[in-house]
Design a protein around this motif. Structure first.
Motif, PDB file in Angstrom:
ATOM      1  N   LYS A 257       0.696  -1.368  -0.087  1.00  0.00           N
ATOM      2  CA  LYS A 257       0.176  -0.009  -0.051  1.00  0.00           C
ATOM      3  C   LYS A 257       0.976   1.291  -0.013  1.00  0.00           C
ATOM      4  O   LYS A 257       0.539   2.146  -0.600  1.00  0.00           O
ATOM      5  N   PHE A 258       1.952   1.273   0.726  1.00  0.00           N
ATOM      6  CA  PHE A 258       2.781   2.250   0.752  1.00  0.00           C
ATOM      7  C   PHE A 258       3.514   2.579  -0.621  1.00  0.00           C
ATOM      8  O   PHE A 258       3.546   3.786  -1.058  1.00  0.00           O
ATOM      9  N   LEU A 259       4.126   1.609  -1.154  1.00  0.00           N
ATOM     10  CA  LEU A 259       4.592   1.691  -2.646  1.00  0.00           C
ATOM     11  C   LEU A 259       3.356   2.139  -3.565  1.00  0.00           C
ATOM     12  O   LEU A 259       3.827   3.070  -4.468  1.00  0.00           O
ATOM     13  N   LEU A 260       2.199   1.794  -3.621  1.00  0.00           N
ATOM     14  CA  LEU A 260       1.197   2.301  -4.397  1.00  0.00           C
ATOM     15  C   LEU A 260       0.919   3.775  -4.217  1.00  0.00           C
ATOM     16  O   LEU A 260       0.662   4.571  -5.036  1.00  0.00           O
ATOM     17  N   SER A 261       1.076   4.146  -2.931  1.00  0.00           N
ATOM     18  CA  SER A 261       0.515   5.641  -2.672  1.00  0.00           C
ATOM     19  C   SER A 261       1.875   6.250  -3.040  1.00  0.00           C
ATOM     20  O   SER A 261       1.544   7.403  -3.613  1.00  0.00           O
TER      21      SER A 261
ATOM     22  N   TRP B 280      -8.424   9.806  -3.432  1.00  0.00           N
ATOM     23  CA  TRP B 280      -8.685   8.601  -3.797  1.00  0.00           C
ATOM     24  C   TRP B 280      -7.917   7.643  -2.864  1.00  0.00           C
ATOM     25  O   TRP B 280      -8.322   6.495  -2.604  1.00  0.00           O
ATOM     26  N   ILE B 281      -6.446   7.813  -2.793  1.00  0.00           N
ATOM     27  CA  ILE B 281      -5.836   6.995  -2.095  1.00  0.00           C
ATOM     28  C   ILE B 281      -6.255   6.712  -0.839  1.00  0.00           C
ATOM     29  O   ILE B 281      -6.255   5.692  -0.287  1.00  0.00           O
ATOM     30  N   GLY B 282      -6.487   7.771  -0.047  1.00  0.00           N
ATOM     31  CA  GLY B 282      -7.169   7.575   1.486  1.00  0.00           C
ATOM     32  C   GLY B 282      -8.329   6.852   1.277  1.00  0.00           C
ATOM     33  O   GLY B 282      -8.732   6.010   2.215  1.00  0.00           O
ATOM     34  N   ARG B 283      -9.214   7.265   0.428  1.00  0.00           N
ATOM     35  CA  ARG B 283     -10.458   6.548   0.072  1.00  0.00           C
ATOM     36  C   ARG B 283     -10.506   5.102  -0.212  1.00  0.00           C
ATOM     37  O   ARG B 283     -11.089   4.127   0.317  1.00  0.00           O
ATOM     38  N   HIS B 284      -9.389   4.529  -0.980  1.00  0.00           N
ATOM     39  CA  HIS B 284      -9.072   3.218  -1.511  1.00  0.00           C
ATOM     40  C   HIS B 284      -8.663   2.503  -0.114  1.00  0.00           C
ATOM     41  O   HIS B 284      -8.985   1.290  -0.068  1.00  0.00           O
ATOM     42  N   TYR B 285      -7.727   3.044   0.543  1.00  0.00           N
ATOM     43  CA  TYR B 285      -7.145   2.209   1.509  1.00  0.00           C
ATOM     44  C   TYR B 285      -7.839   2.531   2.973  1.00  0.00           C
ATOM     45  O   TYR B 285      -7.500   1.675   3.832  1.00  0.00           O
ATOM     46  N   GLY B 286      -8.405   3.583   3.359  1.00  0.00           N
ATOM     47  CA  GLY B 286      -9.388   4.007   4.319  1.00  0.00           C
ATOM     48  C   GLY B 286      -8.255   4.527   5.565  1.00  0.00           C
ATOM     49  O   GLY B 286      -8.717   4.506   6.886  1.00  0.00           O
TER      50      GLY B 286
ATOM     51  N   ARG C 105      -2.871   8.143   6.339  1.00  0.00           N
ATOM     52  CA  ARG C 105      -1.531   8.124   6.180  1.00  0.00           C
ATOM     53  C   ARG C 105      -0.947   7.844   4.755  1.00  0.00           C
ATOM     54  O   ARG C 105       0.253   8.380   4.245  1.00  0.00           O
ATOM     55  N   TYR C 106      -1.816   7.014   4.113  1.00  0.00           N
ATOM     56  CA  TYR C 106      -1.558   6.977   2.709  1.00  0.00           C
ATOM     57  C   TYR C 106      -1.503   8.213   1.876  1.00  0.00           C
ATOM     58  O   TYR C 106      -1.002   8.465   0.717  1.00  0.00           O
ATOM     59  N   ARG C 107      -2.625   9.135   2.312  1.00  0.00           N
ATOM     60  CA  ARG C 107      -2.536  10.303   1.643  1.00  0.00           C
ATOM     61  C   ARG C 107      -1.532  11.102   1.654  1.00  0.00           C
ATOM     62  O   ARG C 107      -0.854  11.987   1.068  1.00  0.00           O
ATOM     63  N   VAL C 108      -0.960  11.216   2.910  1.00  0.00           N
ATOM     64  CA  VAL C 108       0.373  11.897   3.238  1.00  0.00           C
ATOM     65  C   VAL C 108       1.457  11.256   2.559  1.00  0.00           C
ATOM     66  O   VAL C 108       2.388  12.148   2.074  1.00  0.00           O
TER      67      VAL C 108
ATOM     68  N   ALA D  53      -6.981  17.563   0.577  1.00  0.00           N
ATOM     69  CA  ALA D  53      -7.494  16.063   0.595  1.00  0.00           C
ATOM     70  C   ALA D  53      -7.157  15.307   1.556  1.00  0.00           C
ATOM     71  O   ALA D  53      -7.927  14.411   1.789  1.00  0.00           O
ATOM     72  N   ILE D  54      -5.998  15.722   2.322  1.00  0.00           N
ATOM     73  CA  ILE D  54      -5.617  14.828   3.373  1.00  0.00           C
ATOM     74  C   ILE D  54      -6.798  14.909   4.516  1.00  0.00           C
ATOM     75  O   ILE D  54      -7.025  14.105   5.204  1.00  0.00           O
ATOM     76  N   PHE D  55      -7.176  16.325   4.891  1.00  0.00           N
ATOM     77  CA  PHE D  55      -7.802  16.552   5.852  1.00  0.00           C
ATOM     78  C   PHE D  55      -9.449  16.359   5.592  1.00  0.00           C
ATOM     79  O   PHE D  55     -10.170  16.509   6.286  1.00  0.00           O
ATOM     80  N   ARG D  56      -9.592  16.006   4.105  1.00  0.00           N
ATOM     81  CA  ARG D  56     -11.082  15.651   3.933  1.00  0.00           C
ATOM     82  C   ARG D  56     -11.490  14.263   4.235  1.00  0.00           C
ATOM     83  O   ARG D  56     -10.681  13.493   4.476  1.00  0.00           O
ATOM     84  N   ARG D  57     -12.852  14.350   4.717  1.00  0.00           N
ATOM     85  CA  ARG D  57     -13.220  13.030   5.352  1.00  0.00           C
ATOM     86  C   ARG D  57     -13.394  11.885   4.303  1.00  0.00           C
ATOM     87  O   ARG D  57     -13.481  12.063   3.074  1.00  0.00           O
ATOM     88  N   VAL D  58     -12.859  10.742   4.692  1.00  0.00           N
ATOM     89  CA  VAL D  58     -12.706   9.453   3.961  1.00  0.00           C
ATOM     90  C   VAL D  58     -14.428   9.163   3.667  1.00  0.00           C
ATOM     91  O   VAL D  58     -14.848   8.845   2.878  1.00  0.00           O
TER      92      VAL D  58
END
Length: 103
Positions: free
Chosen positions: A2-6, A42-48, A51-54, A98-103
């Motif tokens: 997940k880290f690498l895909l982010s 989308w990254i945060g939405r996909h993984y929930g 931290r992946y957004r960051v 996008a980081i602080f937007r709700r998932v």
């Protein structure tokens, strides 16, 4: 994984934004900024997880720093014009939003 895909999505988004932003002003810059926001969200939405957004935003910032600085042959991919400055500042704020937007 997940880290690498982010990291990959953040970097690929930055490369795409770098190539699109100077075309059809101001439409290219607007598309680049909106795409940056949507892909980091989308990254945060996909993984929930936030931290992946960051991670994606850090990859985006790294690529933007490289594209906005002079290379070996003194080439510059993001110039200091209106579109380049808008991409760097508004793209960063769009990523932070996008980081602080709700998932």
């Amino acid at each position: 994984m997940k880290f690498l895909l982010s990291i990959f999505v953040g970097g690929a988004t930055a490369i795409g934004a770098t190539l699109v932003h100077p075309s059809l002003l101001p439409l290219g810059a607007i598309v680049a900024i909106l795409t940056t926001h949507v892909m980091i969200w989308w990254i945060g939405r996909h993984y929930g997880k936030r931290r992946y957004r960051v991670y994606a935003l850090f990859a985006w910032i790294f690529v933007m720093m490289r594209a906005g600085s002079f290379g070996v042959g003194q080439e510059l991919l993001i110039q200091g014009d209106v579109a380049g400055s808008a991409l760097l500042t508004l793209g960063f704020f769009a990523g932070v939003f996008a980081i602080f937007r709700r998932v």
